[in-house]
Write an enzyme that holds these catalytic residues in place. Structure first.
Site, short mmCIF file in Angstrom:
data_model
loop_
_atom_site.label_atom_id
_atom_site.label_comp_id
_atom_site.label_asym_id
_atom_site.label_seq_id
_atom_site.Cartn_x
_atom_site.Cartn_y
_atom_site.Cartn_z
N SER A 207 39.36 124.15 35.77
CA SER A 207 39.35 124.41 34.33
C SER A 207 39.50 125.89 34.07
CB SER A 207 38.00 123.97 33.73
OG SER A 207 38.13 122.73 33.10
N CYS A 334 18.07 120.21 27.69
CA CYS A 334 16.89 120.37 26.84
C CYS A 334 17.12 119.71 25.50
CB CYS A 334 16.60 121.83 26.59
SG CYS A 334 15.94 122.64 28.02
N1 PLP Z 1 33.25 120.04 37.14
C1 PLP Z 1 32.38 121.05 37.13
C2 PLP Z 1 31.75 121.48 38.41
C3 PLP Z 1 32.05 121.70 35.94
O1 PLP Z 1 31.18 122.71 35.95
C4 PLP Z 1 32.66 121.25 34.75
C5 PLP Z 1 32.28 121.86 33.47
O2 PLP Z 1 31.13 122.17 33.22
C6 PLP Z 1 33.58 120.20 34.81
C7 PLP Z 1 33.84 119.62 36.01
C8 PLP Z 1 34.27 119.69 33.58
O3 PLP Z 1 35.13 120.68 33.08
P1 PLP Z 1 35.79 120.58 31.63
O4 PLP Z 1 34.70 120.26 30.68
O5 PLP Z 1 36.37 121.94 31.41
O6 PLP Z 1 36.82 119.53 31.66
#
Ligand code: PLP
Length: 667
Positions: A207, A334
């Site tokens: 991402s 939370c």
């Molecule tokens: N995987 C991990 C380890 C993440 O930290 C996140 C987001 O917090 C995601 C997947 C999902 O990413 P996105 O919400 O940008 O699609």
């Protein structure tokens, strides 16, 4: 200035990325599918960014697709792998029985597994790979289960704890298995070398917004030869693997971030980041004695710290940090009142004292030294503030207690009445769950506790409190207790129930109805209940607690300034708790009007004076987010002062805030 330490949730957009996105929107705005020159320029930009990403990730002959983010990448990968498993099964190979994911995986992974498993009618067993106390996968368990697995999902680094997975160990455990392997690379991007094609990884989602690109752009790595099923069909973009016109501004911005990563000028190296992290860790340990880190630092990303302070609720820590403009996040989800334990820390087998009070602090690899120094300084001030306000598990300073304080838990109220002059205090309706918090406050105050009273017949809370502070117990029998100039008197109602009258100013009525009080109270006596699920705080015999009370009027900054110009005598009240007032920002008012501090827990003390004001004098409440100020304003309206207002959205939405609270602003 805000110190943003929640980079694992999202990051700001890098200046160069913002400039690249703007240019892609304003100048090179073409559709890469167009065959004219404007389109060709857009196509060239996509190609450049893809090649750079491929180099940086070591993607080799694997494909890299642009899509909206990791969640979409995960869906696409899971759909692709599961469809291939269905085809294998149709061809007579039923060796795959399991879909495995790390127990600390982001929810997007197990949820996608369950969703596509059901939608494709596969009926495979979805099972979590256990992790050890250090947060790493149990490789022996994985090795044992790998032969029956169809898909294995393991993140490269964990978002809550920063724990780095042993990808070499996982690969070895998968040897001989025909399973597909998905590695969630979201938190590793820009922080760990991934060399994707050197491993047998089939899919790896990323991402952009976790590394200074905007939200809505991501990447999915697909190994050469790995099965693929498009999630989106349509115009055939991305080689028909992901249809939909490309997010060109996002791709341009991601390209600028990757360029910065490659030239090494904007991002700190691993060793520097580890030094920063160690400095933050030392500041935390000094500010909060007894603090424990929830994952071994040597096995975590150098940009993430996850810690707990046993005896200190994460909600309080989060409020404390937020008041100091340090943006951190709960290591657990939370809700307004209660922290849910973190499933990640639970999976690691940590005790409840850690799972329910975790705090995560994370920064990005572009962090500057001055930023880290400022963060350390604010952490130190947070620790001092906690002790000054008697909120630390130990090492608190003495506290002056005077007047009435409400302790609210799960809709139940306990009241502490203290008199600083005579150094005496009384507690009414203590609940068992509040015993420790009350005891801490009473110890800091140091006043003898001359009565522990109950309006009903339950006495577990009173017993727990007595047991917690035997050294302060000086209980006096009878039905009246002097508290300086005032006297608290018991009024027995029968059935073992009582009401306690503080002169005729306040009546602690427990669960009694105003009608039961008869002539013992005046029409203006404030009635303080034991049960207050709607957080109404108080009533009077003429303004019943359950009476209708719509929202009080809210003011935005402009409306507040207009009101103050028209009514320079208006009262402006900060209803945040003292620790927030000490740390936090006060609004800059025009005209400059003195602000009165009256925490929501102590409102009862100020109500008689406020209610005696002329009806046309406005009173405006503010807090951090607008919730507590709305409660206070509603209370005033309900009790008869109609010109009561709440600052909409609280200080969080206030446009310009002072760099630090100026004590001179408070009266
Ligand atoms: N995987 C991990 C380890 C993440 O930290 C996140 C987001 O917090 C995601 C997947 C999902 O990413 P996105 O919400 O940008 O699609």
């Amino acid at each position: 200035m805000e110190i943003y330490l929640d980079a694992n949730a999202t990051t700001p957009v890098l200046d160069a990325a913002r400039a690249a996105a703007l240019s892609a929107m304003a100048e090179d705005f073409g559709n890469p599918s167009s065959i004219h020159s404007t389109g060709l320029k857009a196509r060239a930009l996509i190609d450049r960014v893809r090649s750079r990403a491929s180099r940086l990730l070591g993607a080799g002959s694997g494909r890299l697709l642009f899509l909206s983010g990791a969640t979409e990448g995960i869906q696409t990968a899971v759909l692709s792998a599961l469809r291939a498993l269905r085809e294998r099964r149709a061809a007579g190979d039923a060796s795959a029985e399991l879909l495995l994911y790390g127990a600390t995986e982001h929810k997007a992974v197990p949820e996608a597994l369950k969703h596509w498993n059901e939608l494709l009618g596969l009926g495979l067993r979805v099972e979590a790979i256990p992790v050890g106390r250090d947060g790493r996968h149990d490789l022996a368990w994985l090795k044992e289960h790998a032969p029956r697995a169809g898909l294995v999902c393991t993140m490269a680094a964990n978002n809550e704890t920063g724990v780095i997975s042993d990808l070499d160990g996982i690969e070895a455990a998968l040897a001989g298995s025909t399973c597909f392997w998905l590695v969630d690379g979201v938190q590793a991007l820009g922080k760990l070398p991934l060399r994707l094609a050197e491993r047998r990884i089939d899919y790896a989602p990323f991402s952009g917004h976790k590394l200074y690109a905007p939200k809505g752009i991501g990447l999915l790595y697909v190994r050469e030869g790995a099965p693929f099923t498009p999630l989106m069909a349509g115009g055939g973009q991305e080689g028909a693997l992901r249809s939909g016109t490309e997010n060109m501004s996002g791709i341009a911005a991601l390209g600028a971030v990757l360029e910065a990563l490659e030239d090494g000028k904007s991002f700190r190296d691993h060793a520097t980041l580890a030094t920063f992290r160690n400095r933050l860790a030392a500041a935390l340990q000094q500010a909060f004695p007894g603090l424990v880190f929830n994952a071994p630092l040597e096995q975590t990303l150098p940009t993430t710290l996850n810690f707990s302070v046993p005896g200190l609720a994460s909600r309080l820590l989060l409020d404390l940090f937020d008041a100091a403009e340090l943006r951190v996040s709960g290591g657990s989800a939370c809700s307004a009142a209660k922290a849910q334990p973190s499933y990640v820390l639970q999976a690691m087998g940590l005790p409840e004292s850690q799972t329910a009070s975790a705090v995560r602090l994370s920064f990005g690899p572009a962090a500057e030294e001055a930023f880290i120094n400022e963060a350390c300084e604010r952490i130190r001030v947070c620790g001092d503030t906690l002790r000054e306000n008697c909120l630390a598990p130990s090492g608190n300073q003495a506290l002056i207690g005077d007047g009435i304080t409400r302790f609210l838990m799960d809709g139940e109220c306990c009241w502490l009445v203290a008199d600083a002059g005579s150094r005496r205090c009384v507690v009414i309706d203590p609940q068992p769950a509040l015993a420790d918090r009350l005891a801490q406050q009473l110890r800091c105050q140091g006043y003898p506790l001359v009565a522990v009273l109950q309006t009903g017949s339950q006495d577990e809370g009173a017993q727990a409190l007595r047991a917690a502070i035997p050294e302060l117990l000086a209980e006096e029998g009878g039905d009246a207790w002097a508290l300086g100039q005032q006297t608290l008197r018991r009024l027995a109602l029968g059935d073992g129930r009582s009401v306690f009258l503080l002169d005729q100013r306040v009546a602690f009525i427990g669960r009694a109805s105003p009608a039961e009080l008869g002539t013992a109270v005046l029409p203006a006596t404030l009635l303080a209940p034991a049960c207050d699920p709607d957080n109404r705080v108080a009533s009077t015999p003429t303004a019943a607690l359950a009476g209708a009370a719509g929202p009080a009027p809210s003011l935005g900054p402009d409306a507040l300034h207009a009101l103050l110009r028209e009514h320079p005598d208006a009262l402006v009240i900060d209803v945040r708790e003292p620790f927030e007032q000490r740390l936090g920002q006060a609004p800059t008012l025009d005209p400059a009007v003195a602000i009165e501090a009256m925490p929501i827990s102590r409102l009862l003390n100020a109500l008689p004076a406020w209610l005696a004001m002329p009806a046309e004098r406005p009173i405006v409440f503010f807090c951090r987010s607008g919730n507590r100020s709305q409660i206070a304003a509603q209370l005033l309206v309900r009790l008869g002062h109609e010109r009561a207002y709440s600052l909409a959205g609280g200080l969080a939405l206030w446009p310009q805030r002072e760099a630090a609270a100026d004590p001179a602003l408070y009266v």
